[in-house]
Write an enzyme that holds these catalytic residues in place. Structure first.
Site, PDB file in Angstrom:
ATOM      1  N   HIS A   1       0.816  -1.214   0.000  1.00 21.34           N
ATOM      2  CA  HIS A   1       0.000   0.000   0.000  1.00 21.34           C
ATOM      3  C   HIS A   1       0.853   1.270   0.000  1.00 21.34           C
ATOM      4  O   HIS A   1       1.899   1.349   0.622  1.00 21.34           O
ATOM      5  CB  HIS A   1      -0.931   0.008   1.215  1.00 21.34           C
ATOM      6  CG  HIS A   1      -0.200  -0.050   2.533  1.00 21.34           C
ATOM      7  ND1 HIS A   1       0.253   1.069   3.197  1.00 21.34           N
ATOM      8  CD2 HIS A   1       0.157  -1.103   3.306  1.00 21.34           C
ATOM      9  CE1 HIS A   1       0.841   0.710   4.320  1.00 21.34           C
ATOM     10  NE2 HIS A   1       0.802  -0.602   4.413  1.00 21.34           N
ATOM     11  N   ASP A   2       0.379   2.253  -0.759  1.00 17.85           N
ATOM     12  CA  ASP A   2       0.947   3.604  -0.772  1.00 17.85           C
ATOM     13  C   ASP A   2       2.335   3.680  -1.397  1.00 17.85           C
ATOM     14  O   ASP A   2       3.016   4.705  -1.264  1.00 17.85           O
ATOM     15  CB  ASP A   2       0.981   4.210   0.639  1.00 17.85           C
ATOM     16  CG  ASP A   2      -0.391   4.239   1.277  1.00 17.85           C
ATOM     17  OD1 ASP A   2      -1.249   4.980   0.769  1.00 17.85           O
ATOM     18  OD2 ASP A   2      -0.626   3.509   2.261  1.00 17.85           O
TER      19      ASP A   2
ATOM     20  N   GLY B   1       5.046  -0.933   2.773  1.00 16.49           N
ATOM     21  CA  GLY B   1       4.234   0.241   2.516  1.00 16.49           C
ATOM     22  C   GLY B   1       5.025   1.529   2.420  1.00 16.49           C
ATOM     23  O   GLY B   1       6.072   1.685   3.039  1.00 16.49           O
TER      24      GLY B   1
END
Length: 274
Positions: free
Chosen positions: A136-137, A154
């Site tokens: 994520h991200d 992340g």
């Protein structure tokens, strides 16, 4: 039902590029030139631009934009929710650019609210080999190679023209600069400036990625001045602030490539691998 057979929506014929067993949410926006293989599942709010090929048994969960001329191979899981305990169902997204190759069993997750803009982003013309994980991200630039079983935690940021060899692990919030190279089985826990070559575990700097720089048409003169800057920062024993002052005096005006090296150092938040 939330999902409907592509036969019902797309009226699949013998000439269709969408296999009759694919399942596609009615909210999707898919260019007619897109090919979707057998038993693939495309969830809600997914857009796929022209000439992209989705192989068999691919799952694109939801909230994803995919550009042109990508190829996603079988058994990949794209745009699944973040592997983050703080995630609580917020709307988030994955954006994939154009010209990417995403090989078998890759996993690329959506962003989180904690990431600032709730987006994971993959740029253009990246070669992403089997079993790669992009969490994520993460923000991935263009023209990168990520070899088998590389994993990004992340919030990792990668620039452009980077090579990550097999089984590389990157700690969350690390930044990896343009034209850098990371050797096999290396664990990255700090930021890597542009042009730097890293290997071993624990990771250590082993030189400049001059081969990668030459292959990407960086001139010999620019490589020479970057070598001088590298020696000042990594070989002379100066404190970083002092080394950067000496680098600043190397050439006026600074070459863009040298400035990119300096900027990648100055922008580090996690701390440099040095």
């Amino acid at each position: 039902m939330a999902l409907k057979s592509c036969q019902k929506k797309y009226k699949v014929s013998k000439l269709s590029k969408i296999h009759s067993t694919a399942i596609i949410h009615q909210s999707c926006d898919i260019d007619p030139s897109v090919e979707i293989g057998a038993y693939s599942i495309i969830g809600k709010n997914v857009s796929i631009d022209e000439n992209t090929v989705i192989g068999p048994h691919v799952v694109i969960t939801s909230d994803c934009e995919i550009g042109k001329d990508n190829k996603i191979y079988q058994f990949s899981s794209i745009s699944e929710i973040p592997q983050d305990k703080k995630y609580n169902g917020e709307r988030c997204k994955l954006i994939i650019g154009s010209g990417n190759t995403i090989r078998e069993y890759c996993t690329i997750n959506r962003g989180t609210e904690a990431g600032g803009n709730s987006i994971t982003r993959v740029g253009d013309n990246n070669w992403i080999m089997a079993y790669v994980h992009i969490a994520h991200d993460c923000i991935i630039g263009n023209n990168n190679i990520m070899s088998n079983a590389t994993s990004l935690a992340g919030h990792v940021e990668m620039g452009n023209n980077i090579v990550l060899a097999g089984y590389v692990l990157v700690h969350q919030f690390c930044r990896i600069g343009d034209y850098s190279f990371v050797g096999m089985n290396t664990s990255i826990t700090m930021d890597i400036p542009a042009y730097i070559k890293v290997a071993a575990d624990p990771a250590r700097v082993i030189g400049l990625n001059t081969v990668g720089m030459s292959r990407n048409n960086i001139s010999d003169d620019s490589i020479t001045i970057i070598k001088k800057a590298y020696k000042l920062i990594y070989k002379k024993g100066y404190k970083l602030e002092d080394a950067l002052r000496r680098v600043d005096r190397l050439e006026k005006p600074a070459r863009p490539e040298l400035q990119a090296f300096i900027d990648s150092i100055n922008s580090s938040e996690r701390g440099l691998l040095r």
